[in-house]
Design an enzyme around this catalytic site. Structure first.
Site, PDB file in Angstrom:
ATOM      1  N   VAL A  61       0.823  -1.443  -0.074  1.00  0.00           N
ATOM      2  CA  VAL A  61       0.081  -0.078  -0.026  1.00  0.00           C
ATOM      3  C   VAL A  61       0.846   1.365  -0.062  1.00  0.00           C
ATOM      4  O   VAL A  61       0.468   2.307  -0.284  1.00  0.00           O
ATOM      5  CB  VAL A  61      -1.050   0.036   1.242  1.00  0.00           C
ATOM      6  CG1 VAL A  61      -0.207   0.180   2.359  1.00  0.00           C
ATOM      7  CG2 VAL A  61      -2.161   0.998   1.216  1.00  0.00           C
ATOM      8  N   TYR A 149       7.464   3.883  14.574  1.00  0.00           N
ATOM      9  CA  TYR A 149       6.148   3.577  14.453  1.00  0.00           C
ATOM     10  C   TYR A 149       5.182   4.640  15.019  1.00  0.00           C
ATOM     11  O   TYR A 149       4.056   5.179  14.492  1.00  0.00           O
ATOM     12  CB  TYR A 149       5.978   2.205  15.448  1.00  0.00           C
ATOM     13  CG  TYR A 149       4.475   1.715  15.730  1.00  0.00           C
ATOM     14  CD1 TYR A 149       3.949   1.022  14.688  1.00  0.00           C
ATOM     15  CD2 TYR A 149       3.793   1.836  16.694  1.00  0.00           C
ATOM     16  CE1 TYR A 149       2.548   0.431  14.740  1.00  0.00           C
ATOM     17  CE2 TYR A 149       2.394   1.266  16.800  1.00  0.00           C
ATOM     18  CZ  TYR A 149       2.075   0.652  15.794  1.00  0.00           C
ATOM     19  OH  TYR A 149       0.650  -0.050  15.905  1.00  0.00           O
TER      20      TYR A 149
END
Ligand code: UDP
Length: 330
Positions: A61, A149
């Site tokens: 993606v 993250y």
């Protein structure tokens, strides 16, 4: 018969993504599942392949995405999600949270689709406010090991809000706290699969630090219900979804020892850098806006999760790694 709603789920072969596929299939949607299979696994969604209202796109993606025809909803859940994963693939973690969401938002804009991002309690970092409310801005070290993250997810929220404000895209932001259940990867390094895997293999349970740090664990079915309610709510601000039942990691290890009946003991290892000391969701907003709260307590959730892990084969139980790095990382 009314035409089925069409939903794109990124990260569909992962733990949460696969449960979302199941739920939206059950609700009679047409599900387009997308995954590059770096940390996800086909086994989690293989049972859906025979259905006519399920499609799988093997795709990263972080690169341009296109879906033919109409699209009603996008759930962007693709991301490595455990500290050992995102330490091994830090750049892919940053890319899926930044380039990946940009692609998804562009697609949502083009298709006039509603988009939800999977944000995280990690946006609160090592929190100085306890429990964490949605209006707390967090305490994150951008250059620490978790920064790849945490900052990707924070960027993702900022980008999503910008598309909402400037392009009027219909968006949702869910902040997910520690979630557990069947299909977690036994070797992904998260505390629950780590402890259960150790118990099943007859190894000692590794508690990091002195075990006084806390987490609050939500069973996956409760999370999925929260996601569905938020998606249909029309609410654009972030919403915490998690189970406020907080426990120290030391006490959690004792619970797993009792659950599994193992004779093993607890051993202590170094606490990872920037490991949050405490974490507990304030879910007042979810209660008020979504009329949602968790319904499965830890005893029940752990029983179901343990039954899943016990059903794994010897080979799966001893699998050290399953990364497809060579194939998928350029
Ligand atoms: N942890 C632990 N032993 C393990 C794995 C994790 O004590 O084998 C601790 C970890 O240091 C953290 C907590 O358990 O304090 C939860 O870790 P996890 O990786 O599941 O998720 P986090 O909430 O830190 O993202």
């Amino acid at each position: 018969m009314a035409e089925r709603k069409k939903i794109l789920i990124t990260g569909a072969a992962g733990f949460l993504g696969s449960h979302l596929c199941d739920r939206f299939i059950k609700d009679d949607y047409h599900v387009i599942a997308m995954d590059n299979l770096i940390t996800g696994r086909l086994k989690n969604i293989e049972h859906l392949f025979k259905l006519e209202n399920f499609e799988f796109y093997h795709h990263d993606v972080s690169t341009f995405i296109n879906v033919p025809g109409k699209l009603d909803y996008i759930l962007h859940f693709a991301s490595p999600a455990s500290p050992i994963d995102y330490l091994k693939i830090p750049i892919q973690t940053l890319k899926v949270g930044s380039l990946g969401i940009h692609n998804c938002l562009g697609l949502a804009k083009a298709k006039d689709a509603t988009l939800m991002i999977a944000s995280t309690s990690e946006v609160y970092g090592d929190p100085e406010v306890h429990p964490q409310t949605e209006d707390y801005w967090g305490h994150v070290n951008p250059i620490g090991p978790r920064g790849v993250y945490d900052e990707a997810k924070r960027f993702q929220e900022a980008m999503t809000m910008a598309y909402h404000t400037y392009h009027k895209v219909d968006t949702r932001i869910i902040r997910i706290f520690n979630t557990y259940g069947p299909r977690m990867r036994l070797n992904d390094g998260r505390v629950l699969p780590a402890f259960i895997g150790q118990a099943l293999r007859g190894e000692d349970l590794t508690v990091f630090g002195d075990g006084s740090q806390t987490r609050s664990f939500c069973y996956v079915d409760d999370l999925v219900e929260g996601i569905v309610r938020l998606l249909h709510s029309g609410y654009h601000q972030p919403v915490n979804i998690g189970n406020p039942d907080e426990i120290s990691i030391g006490d959690f290890a004792e619970e797993i020892i009792e659950l599994t009946g193992t004779d093993q003991k607890v051993i202590y290892k170094d606490l990872p850098v920037n490991d949050p000391k405490q974490r507990q969701p304030d879910i007042s907003r979810a209660i008020e806006i979504l009329d949602w709260k968790p319904s499965i307590d830890r005893a029940e959730g752990l029983k179901r999760t343990y039954a899943y892990f016990k059903s794994l084969t010897e080979e799966e139980l001893n699998e050290k790694d399953h990364y497809n790095f060579d194939k998928y990382i350029k």
